[in-house]
Design a protein around this motif. Structure first.
Motif, short mmCIF file in Angstrom:
data_model
loop_
_atom_site.label_atom_id
_atom_site.label_comp_id
_atom_site.label_asym_id
_atom_site.label_seq_id
_atom_site.Cartn_x
_atom_site.Cartn_y
_atom_site.Cartn_z
N PHE A 128 5.35 -0.12 2.34
CA PHE A 128 3.97 -0.22 2.82
C PHE A 128 3.00 0.57 1.96
CE2 PHE A 128 6.02 -1.98 6.53
CZ PHE A 128 5.09 -2.88 7.00
N SER A 129 3.49 1.51 1.18
CA SER A 129 2.64 2.19 0.21
C SER A 129 2.57 1.32 -1.04
CB SER A 129 3.20 3.57 -0.14
OG SER A 129 3.13 4.44 0.97
N GLY A 130 1.38 1.03 -1.49
CA GLY A 130 1.23 0.16 -2.66
C GLY A 130 -0.16 -0.44 -2.71
N THR A 131 -0.31 -1.48 -3.50
CA THR A 131 -1.61 -2.12 -3.68
C THR A 131 -1.80 -3.25 -2.68
OG1 THR A 131 -1.67 -1.60 -6.04
CG2 THR A 131 -3.09 -3.39 -5.29
N TYR A 132 -2.94 -3.25 -2.01
CA TYR A 132 -3.37 -4.35 -1.15
C TYR A 132 -4.73 -4.82 -1.66
CZ TYR A 132 -0.11 -2.34 2.36
OH TYR A 132 0.98 -1.83 3.03
N SER A 133 -4.93 -6.13 -1.76
CA SER A 133 -6.23 -6.63 -2.20
C SER A 133 -6.73 -7.73 -1.27
CB SER A 133 -6.17 -7.14 -3.64
OG SER A 133 -5.49 -8.37 -3.70
N THR A 134 -8.01 -8.06 -1.41
CA THR A 134 -8.63 -9.04 -0.52
C THR A 134 -8.24 -10.47 -0.87
OG1 THR A 134 -10.61 -8.85 -1.92
CG2 THR A 134 -10.60 -7.67 0.18
N ILE A 135 -7.56 -10.71 -1.98
CA ILE A 135 -7.13 -12.05 -2.40
C ILE A 135 -8.34 -12.95 -2.67
CG2 ILE A 135 -5.66 -14.03 -1.90
CD1 ILE A 135 -4.14 -11.35 -2.18
N MET A 136 -9.12 -13.24 -1.64
CA MET A 136 -10.35 -14.02 -1.86
C MET A 136 -11.47 -13.06 -2.27
SD MET A 136 -11.44 -14.88 2.08
CE MET A 136 -11.84 -13.57 3.25
N CYS A 137 -12.40 -13.56 -3.05
CA CYS A 137 -13.46 -12.69 -3.55
C CYS A 137 -14.63 -12.63 -2.59
CB CYS A 137 -13.93 -13.15 -4.93
SG CYS A 137 -14.95 -14.65 -4.88
N TYR A 138 -15.36 -11.54 -2.69
CA TYR A 138 -16.64 -11.40 -2.00
C TYR A 138 -17.76 -11.69 -3.00
CZ TYR A 138 -14.25 -8.92 1.80
OH TYR A 138 -13.43 -8.57 2.84
N ARG A 139 -18.92 -11.98 -2.45
CA ARG A 139 -20.11 -12.19 -3.28
C ARG A 139 -21.24 -11.30 -2.80
NH1 ARG A 139 -19.80 -16.68 -6.58
NH2 ARG A 139 -18.10 -18.14 -6.12
N ASP A 157 4.36 9.07 2.10
CA ASP A 157 4.80 7.69 1.90
C ASP A 157 4.89 6.98 3.25
OD1 ASP A 157 6.11 5.72 -0.13
OD2 ASP A 157 7.48 5.75 1.58
N LEU A 158 4.51 5.71 3.28
CA LEU A 158 4.51 4.93 4.52
C LEU A 158 5.85 4.27 4.81
CD1 LEU A 158 0.98 3.29 4.25
CD2 LEU A 158 1.71 5.02 5.90
N GLY A 159 6.77 4.31 3.88
CA GLY A 159 8.11 3.80 4.14
C GLY A 159 8.25 2.30 4.01
N ARG A 160 9.41 1.77 4.51
CA ARG A 160 9.77 0.37 4.31
C ARG A 160 9.79 -0.43 5.60
NH1 ARG A 160 14.98 0.27 0.37
NH2 ARG A 160 14.91 -1.89 1.13
N SER A 161 9.36 0.15 6.71
CA SER A 161 9.37 -0.57 7.97
C SER A 161 8.18 -0.12 8.82
CB SER A 161 10.67 -0.32 8.74
OG SER A 161 10.74 1.04 9.16
N LEU A 162 7.86 -0.92 9.83
CA LEU A 162 6.78 -0.54 10.74
C LEU A 162 7.13 0.73 11.51
CD1 LEU A 162 5.88 -4.11 12.01
CD2 LEU A 162 4.42 -2.63 10.62
N ALA A 163 8.43 0.91 11.81
CA ALA A 163 8.85 2.14 12.48
C ALA A 163 8.61 3.35 11.59
CB ALA A 163 10.32 2.04 12.87
N ALA A 164 8.85 3.21 10.28
CA ALA A 164 8.62 4.30 9.34
C ALA A 164 7.13 4.61 9.23
CB ALA A 164 9.18 3.94 7.98
N VAL A 165 6.29 3.57 9.27
CA VAL A 165 4.84 3.80 9.25
C VAL A 165 4.42 4.63 10.45
CG1 VAL A 165 2.59 2.68 9.44
CG2 VAL A 165 4.33 1.70 7.94
N ALA A 166 4.90 4.24 11.64
CA ALA A 166 4.55 4.98 12.85
C ALA A 166 5.05 6.41 12.79
CB ALA A 166 5.13 4.26 14.07
N ALA A 167 6.25 6.62 12.26
CA ALA A 167 6.81 7.97 12.14
C ALA A 167 5.97 8.82 11.20
CB ALA A 167 8.26 7.90 11.65
#
Length: 254
Positions: A128-139, A157-167
């Protein structure tokens, strides 16, 4: 009397296509008994801090001017795959801007690559740690731009699962860096989003985002992808009995 045309007008065709998309999204949402897109996730209180954009301003006051805003944050899996398997991961941030319109800013980003050629594509990954982008552009009035949330090397670090994120949120305040870029330019950090306390499953289920309707007044989206995304989210919200303003906490805990 003019002869009837073989094909309906473009506006009528678009309307029929929109209706079909909304109905399909609603049907799939009812079948799943929940969200159509990114059904598995965890929601948190949070805070967005804007530093301002380095270099030329974007023309979007919310991005260019320093400020602090309470936020609601949701991390999710797209399919979803089991545990820590690769998936298109999602990050949704509702920035409670308290503007005259009464609408928040809903920023939705998906796991992608950081390089210019990859920021337009949703890419599966494990962490879950990494790059996230909007995919579609804004104007804006003068240019096109993309927004992103990038890994903060100094944050937990946010880890590899939703449980790890919550922890991670129970022991620290995880952060992601907010950035803006043109189609081919480098990412320019302009702020950060911090995660706070986890919201209940009931609050998570009630939360609904509107990435096209909940925008700052000087920012908009356009194009076929934006239209399709709007219809999909609209159908999903309708089937759930939710609106683009549903859910979200304004409490600042970080």
């Amino acid at each position: 009397m003019p002869a009837p045309t073989a094909n309906p007008p473009a506006s009528r065709t678009a309307g029929r296509a929109a209706t079909a998309v909304v109905r399909a999204a609603a049907a799939l949402t009812r079948l799943r008994r929940g969200r159509l897109v990114h059904p598995a996730g965890r929601s948190f209180t949070g805070e967005v801090q804007i530093w301002g954009t380095p270099g030329p301003p974007t023309g979007v006051a919310l991005l260019d001017s320093p400020g602090r805003y309470p936020a609601t944050v949701r991390l999710s899996k797209g399919v979803p795959t089991p545990g820590g398997w690769p998936d298109v991961l999602g990050l949704a941030v509702r920035v409670h801007t308290d503007t005259d319109t009464g609408r928040p800013f809903d920023l939705l980003v998906s796991s992608s690559g950081a390089a210019p050629g990859l920021r337009h594509l949703p890419l599966p990954r494990r962490r879950f740690s990494g790059t996230y982008s909007t995919i579609m552009c804004y104007r804006t009035r003068h240019r096109r731009l993309w927004l992103a949330a990038l890994a903060d090397p100094d944050a937990v670090d946010l880890g590899r699962s939703l449980a790890a994120v919550a922890a991670a949120t129970r022991t620290d305040a995880p952060r992601l860096v907010l950035a803006v870029a043109s189609a081919v330019g480098p990412w320019r950090p302009f702020g950060e989003v911090s995660l706070g306390a986890q919201l209940s499953a009931r609050d998570d289920a009630a939360l609904a985002f509107d990435p096209l309707g909940n925008l700052p007044p000087d920012l908009r989206v356009a194009g076929v992808l934006a239209w399709l995304r709007d219809q999909t989210y609209r159908g999903s919200r309708r089937a759930r009995g939710a609106t683009g303003q549903s859910g979200g906490s304004t409490a600042t805990t970080v």
